[in-house]
Design an enzyme around this catalytic site. Structure first.
Site, PDB file in Angstrom:
ATOM      1  N   ARG A   1       8.736  -0.137   1.925  1.00  9.45           N
ATOM      2  CA  ARG A   1       8.273  -0.687   0.636  1.00  9.45           C
ATOM      3  C   ARG A   1       8.967  -2.020   0.319  1.00  9.45           C
ATOM      4  O   ARG A   1       9.334  -2.291  -0.828  1.00  9.45           O
ATOM      5  CB  ARG A   1       8.518   0.293  -0.512  1.00  9.45           C
ATOM      6  CG  ARG A   1       7.828   1.620  -0.394  1.00  9.45           C
ATOM      7  CD  ARG A   1       6.292   1.472  -0.468  1.00  9.45           C
ATOM      8  NE  ARG A   1       5.700   2.780  -0.554  1.00  9.45           N
ATOM      9  CZ  ARG A   1       5.404   3.525   0.533  1.00  9.45           C
ATOM     10  NH1 ARG A   1       5.606   3.057   1.747  1.00  9.45           N
ATOM     11  NH2 ARG A   1       4.881   4.717   0.384  1.00  9.45           N
TER      12      ARG A   1
ATOM     13  N   SER B   1       3.227   5.914  -7.269  1.00 11.20           N
ATOM     14  CA  SER B   1       4.635   6.345  -7.259  1.00 11.20           C
ATOM     15  C   SER B   1       5.484   5.324  -8.009  1.00 11.20           C
ATOM     16  O   SER B   1       5.438   4.137  -7.688  1.00 11.20           O
ATOM     17  CB  SER B   1       5.153   6.419  -5.826  1.00 11.20           C
ATOM     18  OG  SER B   1       4.354   7.288  -5.087  1.00 11.20           O
TER      19      SER B   1
ATOM     20  N   GLU C   1       9.544   1.284  -7.715  1.00 12.18           N
ATOM     21  CA  GLU C   1       8.701   0.673  -6.683  1.00 12.18           C
ATOM     22  C   GLU C   1       7.902  -0.514  -7.252  1.00 12.18           C
ATOM     23  O   GLU C   1       7.803  -1.557  -6.612  1.00 12.18           O
ATOM     24  CB  GLU C   1       7.761   1.746  -6.120  1.00 12.18           C
ATOM     25  CG  GLU C   1       7.043   1.302  -4.877  1.00 12.18           C
ATOM     26  CD  GLU C   1       6.138   2.390  -4.331  1.00 12.18           C
ATOM     27  OE1 GLU C   1       6.642   3.460  -3.930  1.00 12.18           O
ATOM     28  OE2 GLU C   1       4.919   2.171  -4.309  1.00 12.18           O
TER      29      GLU C   1
HETATM   30  C1  LIG Z   1      -3.017   5.536  -8.049  1.00 11.54           C
HETATM   31  C2  LIG Z   1      -2.161   4.599  -7.230  1.00 11.54           C
HETATM   32  C3  LIG Z   1      -1.789   4.959  -5.953  1.00 11.54           C
HETATM   33  C4  LIG Z   1      -0.998   4.110  -5.177  1.00 11.54           C
HETATM   34  N1  LIG Z   1      -0.654   4.500  -3.917  1.00 11.54           N
HETATM   35  C5  LIG Z   1       0.111   3.695  -3.150  1.00 11.54           C
HETATM   36  C6  LIG Z   1       0.462   4.096  -1.832  1.00 11.54           C
HETATM   37  O1  LIG Z   1       0.075   5.155  -1.351  1.00 11.54           O
HETATM   38  N2  LIG Z   1       1.234   3.266  -1.102  1.00 11.54           N
HETATM   39  C7  LIG Z   1       1.668   2.065  -1.588  1.00 11.54           C
HETATM   40  O2  LIG Z   1       2.378   1.352  -0.860  1.00 11.54           O
HETATM   41  N3  LIG Z   1       1.342   1.652  -2.838  1.00 11.54           N
HETATM   42  C8  LIG Z   1       0.575   2.434  -3.622  1.00 11.54           C
HETATM   43  N4  LIG Z   1       0.253   2.052  -4.892  1.00 11.54           N
HETATM   44  C9  LIG Z   1       0.753   0.763  -5.403  1.00 11.54           C
HETATM   45  C10 LIG Z   1      -0.270  -0.404  -5.252  1.00 11.54           C
HETATM   46  O3  LIG Z   1      -1.568   0.064  -5.132  1.00 11.54           O
HETATM   47  C11 LIG Z   1       0.045  -1.295  -4.059  1.00 11.54           C
HETATM   48  O4  LIG Z   1       1.370  -1.760  -4.112  1.00 11.54           O
HETATM   49  C12 LIG Z   1      -0.904  -2.502  -3.998  1.00 11.54           C
HETATM   50  O5  LIG Z   1      -0.677  -3.224  -2.823  1.00 11.54           O
HETATM   51  C13 LIG Z   1      -0.791  -3.424  -5.202  1.00 11.54           C
HETATM   52  O6  LIG Z   1      -1.890  -4.313  -5.158  1.00 11.54           O
HETATM   53  P1  LIG Z   1      -2.318  -5.163  -6.418  1.00 11.54           P
HETATM   54  O7  LIG Z   1      -3.369  -6.118  -5.978  1.00 11.54           O
HETATM   55  O8  LIG Z   1      -2.676  -4.266  -7.529  1.00 11.54           O
HETATM   56  O9  LIG Z   1      -0.964  -5.947  -6.724  1.00 11.54           O
HETATM   57  P2  LIG Z   1      -0.323  -6.243  -8.150  1.00 11.54           P
HETATM   58  O10 LIG Z   1       0.091  -4.968  -8.800  1.00 11.54           O
HETATM   59  O11 LIG Z   1      -1.168  -7.160  -8.925  1.00 11.54           O
HETATM   60  O12 LIG Z   1       1.006  -7.006  -7.687  1.00 11.54           O
HETATM   61  C14 LIG Z   1       2.057  -6.295  -7.068  1.00 11.54           C
HETATM   62  C15 LIG Z   1       3.123  -7.287  -6.617  1.00 11.54           C
HETATM   63  O13 LIG Z   1       2.572  -8.105  -5.587  1.00 11.54           O
HETATM   64  C16 LIG Z   1       2.590  -9.468  -5.985  1.00 11.54           C
HETATM   65  N5  LIG Z   1       1.369 -10.093  -5.476  1.00 11.54           N
HETATM   66  C17 LIG Z   1       0.105  -9.617  -5.593  1.00 11.54           C
HETATM   67  N6  LIG Z   1      -0.750 -10.434  -4.952  1.00 11.54           N
HETATM   68  C18 LIG Z   1      -0.005 -11.437  -4.435  1.00 11.54           C
HETATM   69  C19 LIG Z   1      -0.293 -12.607  -3.678  1.00 11.54           C
HETATM   70  N7  LIG Z   1      -1.552 -12.928  -3.316  1.00 11.54           N
HETATM   71  N8  LIG Z   1       0.727 -13.436  -3.359  1.00 11.54           N
HETATM   72  C20 LIG Z   1       2.002 -13.159  -3.715  1.00 11.54           C
HETATM   73  N9  LIG Z   1       2.346 -12.078  -4.431  1.00 11.54           N
HETATM   74  C21 LIG Z   1       1.349 -11.227  -4.778  1.00 11.54           C
HETATM   75  C22 LIG Z   1       2.666  -9.448  -7.488  1.00 11.54           C
HETATM   76  O14 LIG Z   1       3.207 -10.657  -7.998  1.00 11.54           O
HETATM   77  C23 LIG Z   1       3.565  -8.251  -7.705  1.00 11.54           C
HETATM   78  O15 LIG Z   1       4.909  -8.598  -7.481  1.00 11.54           O
HETATM   79  C24 LIG Z   1      -0.551   2.873  -5.702  1.00 11.54           C
HETATM   80  C25 LIG Z   1      -0.939   2.502  -7.008  1.00 11.54           C
HETATM   81  C26 LIG Z   1      -1.747   3.350  -7.756  1.00 11.54           C
HETATM   82  C27 LIG Z   1      -2.169   2.933  -9.136  1.00 11.54           C
END
Ligand SMILES: Cc1cc2nc3c(=O)[nH]c(=O)nc-3n(C[C@H](O)[C@H](O)[C@H](O)COP(=O)(O)OP(=O)(O)OC[C@H]3O[C@@H](n4cnc5c(N)ncnc54)[C@H](O)[C@@H]3O)c2cc1C
Length: 345
Positions: A167, A240, A337
């Site tokens: 992570r 998580s 996380e």
């Molecule tokens: C129901 C649920 C289940 C999940 N299950 C998992 C799982 O099984 N495994 C897991 O690893 N995660 C999980 N997650 C967490 C999440 O889905 C992931 O971390 C996902 O990659 C976040 O994507 P996002 O586009 O929503 O990013 P955001 O939440 O918008 O951003 C997350 C971080 O990434 C940065 N970021 C986003 N895009 C960029 C970019 N283009 N350039 C630079 N920085 C950027 C943001 O600034 C921030 O720091 C889960 C979340 C939910 C709600």
């Protein structure tokens, strides 16, 4: 040619899966690469504090973000090279992760099946090296193309330069530095499917599948996730909330001696063990806890939930109390996380 769209005082309530209210002083919507290049020429904008926002599924907005919020809507996917063994596939930052997983499976490329249904965009996948059901995306990333605010240049980082860990990555360690533009994935035609993890084999059996292909594994993962995780469309959450803590092997042994049911896993760092954060939280009685609209899911102790109107600050306060109780009882430190914005952990 499209231009970036700038909005002042933009509400973020519907742009984060916790569904907490916050306001971006300035939000830039970037529809394509040309608009991004145009934006990257505005030095004043790029000197502001920056939050790159995908789907907001790994964020806790405990306050308003202080500067520019950047949303990339670049949605291109292209097969760069393809041969009998596999393909190199490039996806831009704004592609929806789960759609990308299905795109690759549809082309009979393997590797991403255990990561199906993780919310978010492709651009966020390398940030915390998304992982699930025994797989991590870093295993399949060849190159990340990103704008580096330190040098003011677009750079291409190979897998080693991304520093992927559990992570974690260089991008997560320096969140203000990088704007991920696109990710290139090296995907095999056939690889050893991982079905030993957390109920996948049982789910495949229940589906009547005896010789699984990657698409079957993805389907099993989707079924498991749908059953086990609260759906952010129904109840605000960011998956998580805590990482599984890593401790040294002796500490893990001591904890096991006093708590024989504690799940202990191997860790990629030699001499370390990973503990189940969910088990520790459940053991402290937090599962299903609710105070106002801030709570801990009754389906999964690792998931902090917003039952409706909780603020980011209330959710953060609850998360801190959960972590303090684990520290007091087990001497183990939990780390969040998601990225916490507008406050520090
Ligand atoms: C129901 C649920 C289940 C999940 N299950 C998992 C799982 O099984 N495994 C897991 O690893 N995660 C999980 N997650 C967490 C999440 O889905 C992931 O971390 C996902 O990659 C976040 O994507 P996002 O586009 O929503 O990013 P955001 O939440 O918008 O951003 C997350 C971080 O990434 C940065 N970021 C986003 N895009 C960029 C970019 N283009 N350039 C630079 N920085 C950027 C943001 O600034 C921030 O720091 C889960 C979340 C939910 C709600």
């Amino acid at each position: 040619m499209a231009s970036p769209r700038l909005l002042e005082n933009a509400p973020l309530l519907t742009r984060n899966t916790f569904r907490v209210a916050a306001t971006a002083p300035l939000l830039a919507e970037v529809p394509d690469r040309a608009a991004l290049d145009e934006l990257l020429r505005f030095e004043t904008l790029l000197r502001m504090p920056l939050l790159v926002l995908g789907q907001g599924s790994n964020l806790l907005l405990a306050g308003d973000p202080p500067g520019l919020v950047l949303h990339l809507d670049l949605r291109g996917i292209a097969v760069v090279r393809e041969d009998a063994d596999g393909a190199l596939v490039r996806a831009e930052a704004g592609v929806v992760w789960n759609e990308f997983v299905h795109y690759t499976l549809g082309r009979r490329l393997e590797g991403l099946e255990n990561l199906a249904l993780i919310p978010g965009h492709v651009g966020a996948a390398p940030i915390q090296n998304i992982g699930a059901y025994g797989a991590e995306v870093g295993q399949f990333i060849e190159t990340v193309e990103a704008f580096d605010r330190a040098s003011g240049r677009v750079v291409r980082l190979d897998n080693a330069a991304c520093g992927f860990a559990y992570r974690d990555s260089v991008f997560k360690r320096q969140p203000e530095r990088w704007i991920v533009i696109a990710v290139e994935f090296r995907l095999p035609r056939q690889h050893e499917l991982q079905t030993a993890y957390a109920g996948i084999a049982e789910e495949l059996a229940a589906m009547g599948v005896t010789s699984p292909r990657a698409a079957h594994v993805a389907e099993a993962v989707i079924r498991l996730r749908t059953r086990k995780l609260p759906d952010p469309a129904l109840i605000g959450n960011a998956g998580s909330f805590f990482k599984n803590p890593q401790v040294d092997a002796t500490t893990a042994q001591d904890l096991l001696a006093h708590n024989p049911r504690l799940p202990v896993y191997s860790a990629s760092t030699p001499g370390q063990r990973k503990l189940s954060a969910g088990w520790l939280i459940d053991a402290c009685g937090w599962k299903g806890f609710r105070e106002g609209d801030a709570g801990i899911s009754d389906r999964h102790a690792l998931v902090l939930v917003n039952h409706g109107q909780a603020s980011g600050a209330q959710l953060l306060d609850l998360a801190r109390r959960v972590a303090a109780s684990i520290r007091d009882r087990f001497g183990v430190t939990l780390e969040p996380e998601p990225r916490i914005v507008g406050a520090s952990w």
